[in-house]
Design a protein around this motif. Structure first.
Motif, PDB file in Angstrom:
ATOM      1  N   LYS A 155       0.832  -1.202   0.000  1.00 34.11           N
ATOM      2  CA  LYS A 155       0.000   0.000   0.000  1.00 34.11           C
ATOM      3  C   LYS A 155       0.868   1.253   0.000  1.00 34.11           C
ATOM      4  CE  LYS A 155      -3.575   2.316   2.762  1.00 34.11           C
ATOM      5  NZ  LYS A 155      -4.398   2.227   4.004  1.00 34.11           N
ATOM      6  N   ASN A 156       1.992   1.190   0.716  1.00 29.61           N
ATOM      7  CA  ASN A 156       2.916   2.329   0.791  1.00 29.61           C
ATOM      8  C   ASN A 156       3.906   2.339  -0.369  1.00 29.61           C
ATOM      9  OD1 ASN A 156       1.717   3.140   3.206  1.00 29.61           O
ATOM     10  ND2 ASN A 156       3.119   1.905   4.440  1.00 29.61           N
ATOM     11  N   ASN A 157       3.760   1.377  -1.294  1.00 33.28           N
ATOM     12  CA  ASN A 157       4.659   1.256  -2.448  1.00 33.28           C
ATOM     13  C   ASN A 157       6.092   0.965  -2.014  1.00 33.28           C
ATOM     14  OD1 ASN A 157       4.820   1.173  -5.287  1.00 33.28           O
ATOM     15  ND2 ASN A 157       5.747   3.205  -5.370  1.00 33.28           N
ATOM     16  N   ASP A 158       6.240   0.214  -0.919  1.00 35.06           N
ATOM     17  CA  ASP A 158       7.549  -0.154  -0.391  1.00 35.06           C
ATOM     18  C   ASP A 158       7.745  -1.656  -0.486  1.00 35.06           C
ATOM     19  OD1 ASP A 158       8.089   2.476   0.311  1.00 35.06           O
ATOM     20  OD2 ASP A 158       7.332   2.246   2.357  1.00 35.06           O
ATOM     21  N   ILE A 159       8.997  -2.061  -0.462  1.00 33.26           N
ATOM     22  CA  ILE A 159       9.347  -3.476  -0.343  1.00 33.26           C
ATOM     23  C   ILE A 159      10.543  -3.584   0.598  1.00 33.26           C
ATOM     24  CG2 ILE A 159      10.752  -3.384  -2.446  1.00 33.26           C
ATOM     25  CD1 ILE A 159       9.977  -6.361  -2.864  1.00 33.26           C
ATOM     26  N   ASN A 160      10.420  -4.433   1.600  1.00 32.12           N
ATOM     27  CA  ASN A 160      11.481  -4.604   2.587  1.00 32.12           C
ATOM     28  C   ASN A 160      12.373  -5.771   2.181  1.00 32.12           C
ATOM     29  OD1 ASN A 160      11.925  -5.938   5.817  1.00 32.12           O
ATOM     30  ND2 ASN A 160      12.879  -4.057   5.111  1.00 32.12           N
ATOM     31  N   LYS A 161      13.653  -5.505   2.045  1.00 29.57           N
ATOM     32  CA  LYS A 161      14.616  -6.516   1.655  1.00 29.57           C
ATOM     33  C   LYS A 161      15.554  -6.816   2.830  1.00 29.57           C
ATOM     34  CE  LYS A 161      13.549  -7.411  -2.658  1.00 29.57           C
ATOM     35  NZ  LYS A 161      13.135  -8.779  -3.074  1.00 29.57           N
ATOM     36  N   VAL A 162      15.595  -8.076   3.217  1.00 31.94           N
ATOM     37  CA  VAL A 162      16.455  -8.538   4.299  1.00 31.94           C
ATOM     38  C   VAL A 162      17.427  -9.548   3.717  1.00 31.94           C
ATOM     39  CG1 VAL A 162      16.541  -9.730   6.504  1.00 31.94           C
ATOM     40  CG2 VAL A 162      14.666  -8.168   6.027  1.00 31.94           C
ATOM     41  N   SER A 163      18.705  -9.393   4.016  1.00 33.14           N
ATOM     42  CA  SER A 163      19.713 -10.292   3.454  1.00 33.14           C
ATOM     43  C   SER A 163      20.848 -10.501   4.448  1.00 33.14           C
ATOM     44  CB  SER A 163      20.268  -9.721   2.139  1.00 33.14           C
ATOM     45  OG  SER A 163      20.851  -8.437   2.337  1.00 33.14           O
ATOM     46  N   ASP A 164      21.716 -11.459   4.128  1.00 38.90           N
ATOM     47  CA  ASP A 164      22.906 -11.766   4.934  1.00 38.90           C
ATOM     48  C   ASP A 164      22.558 -11.990   6.404  1.00 38.90           C
ATOM     49  OD1 ASP A 164      24.392 -11.523   2.644  1.00 38.90           O
ATOM     50  OD2 ASP A 164      25.083  -9.491   3.067  1.00 38.90           O
ATOM     51  N   VAL A 165      21.539 -12.811   6.638  1.00 36.91           N
ATOM     52  CA  VAL A 165      21.135 -13.118   8.012  1.00 36.91           C
ATOM     53  C   VAL A 165      22.113 -14.142   8.594  1.00 36.91           C
ATOM     54  CG1 VAL A 165      19.288 -13.980   9.489  1.00 36.91           C
ATOM     55  CG2 VAL A 165      18.739 -12.673   7.427  1.00 36.91           C
ATOM     56  N   LYS A 166      22.731 -13.780   9.695  1.00 34.21           N
ATOM     57  CA  LYS A 166      23.729 -14.664  10.324  1.00 34.21           C
ATOM     58  C   LYS A 166      23.458 -14.752  11.820  1.00 34.21           C
ATOM     59  CE  LYS A 166      27.341 -13.372   6.989  1.00 34.21           C
ATOM     60  NZ  LYS A 166      28.673 -12.720   6.817  1.00 34.21           N
TER      61      LYS A 166
END
Length: 335
Positions: free
Chosen positions: A249-260
């Motif tokens: 709805k907010n035109n956002d996308i949350n990207k999560v990476s390199d989870v350690k």
């Protein structure tokens, strides 16, 4: 006379704008807390939902109470199998309405009170003293409401299990000391729980918890609801789906990476009927950034890894795999 009337009109208009803008400001400020869970506490821990998990070396601060849960005080959630009720519960307005909805209701309630007393939706805003009076009234209403809710929750839970007062839900344990060694910089599992365990948690379980940490973060980043259904209870998936819908709805996308995973402790493990539970404190690093959908313009976050410490509770029906049942924040957040 005209000047005074005009001044009252300007002050009234400012008050109206402030009353409408504050909820929006609060919404925008919370939008930056974008990683999975929104940095809030959500889910269910069975009969121990309203009992704090023990502190551990990984999470020495107390876990925060749940902002969103389908479990009512004095009742127990049915774990991985029965959490499907979440999907039928809509927005979970009780008790999971959240702070955002509560603030909006407060502003609306103040206006409705003015209407009930015959002054109109924004009555009494003609002067500075009236504005201050309105602010004081809203503050008093919020304080009284919070006190009443706290009293009601304590009354419903009873003296046996006060909300986050102590761990009075019965014996809960982690692995014996001989099982705690040899996990390197990942799960050390130095638990504060007693050694006598009604539910044994072994190395294969710890490996599964670490695997779920990465897989759930990846499915969230990919907005893969189907995958999340494989990894978490229906209750948790309902919260994730709502948060992802808000991002869209907010035109956002949350990207999560390199989870350690950096460190992990078993806080407690127990069994309720056919369902096993394990609450695990985990400190992990990750890259958390929010992008504008379609353009990939950075909205929040950065490429610099941050550290987070959360308590994740996993549940499994006998003969089934572990699923994520709850996420609780702690006071051990690090930037």
């Amino acid at each position: 006379m005209k000047f005074a009337h005009r001044t009252r009109g300007i002050v009234g208009a400012i008050a109206v704008v402030m009353s409408l803008a504050l909820p929006l400001m609060l919404t925008l400020s919370s939008a930056a807390e974008a990683r999975i869970g929104g940095r809030s506490s959500m889910g269910s821990r069975g009969a121990r939902t309203f009992s704090a998990p023990p502190k551990t070396n990984t999470a020495p601060s107390a876990a925060q109470p749940f902002n969103r849960t389908i479990t009512q005080p004095g009742t127990a959630a049915t774990g991985a199998a029965g959490a499907g009720a979440a999907a039928k519960g809509g927005m979970f307005t009780r008790p999971g309405m959240g702070m955002r909805g509560g603030r909006a209701a407060g502003f609306l309630g103040a206006g409705l009170l003015g209407m009930l007393f015959g002054g109109g939706m924004f009555s009494g805003l003609g002067g500075l003293s009236s504005i201050i009076g309105l602010i004081l009234q809203i503050g008093l209403i919020v304080i009284v409401a919070r006190l009443a809710m706290s009293w009601w929750q304590r009354r419903k839970q009873g003296a046996a299990s006060p909300a986050y007062a102590n761990n009075a839900a019965g014996p809960a344990t982690g692995p014996a000391p001989s099982q705690q060694a040899g996990f390197g910089s990942g799960f050390g599992f130095g638990s504060n729980a007693p050694a006598a365990a009604p539910l044994e948690i072994g190395p294969a379980d710890y490996e599964k918890f670490e695997q779920l940490l990465g897989e759930i973060q990846a499915a969230w980043s990919d907005e893969d609801i189907g995958k999340l259904h494989e990894l978490a209870t229906p209750e948790m998936v309902s919260y994730f789906s709502a948060d992802l819908a808000e991002n869209k709805k907010n035109n956002d996308i949350n990207k999560v990476s390199d989870v350690k995973l950096l460190q992990g402790d078993l806080a407690e493990a127990w069994r309720e009927g056919e369902t096993d539970y394990a609450s695990v404190a985990m400190r992990f690093s990750l890259i958390d950034k929010t992008l504008e959908r379609g353009t990939n313009r950075l909205v929040d976050g950065s490429e610099t890894p941050i550290e987070a410490t959360e308590v994740w509770t996993f549940a499994r029906r006998r003969g089934s795999d572990w699923e994520l049942s709850a996420i609780q924040q702690t006071g051990d957040e690090q930037a």
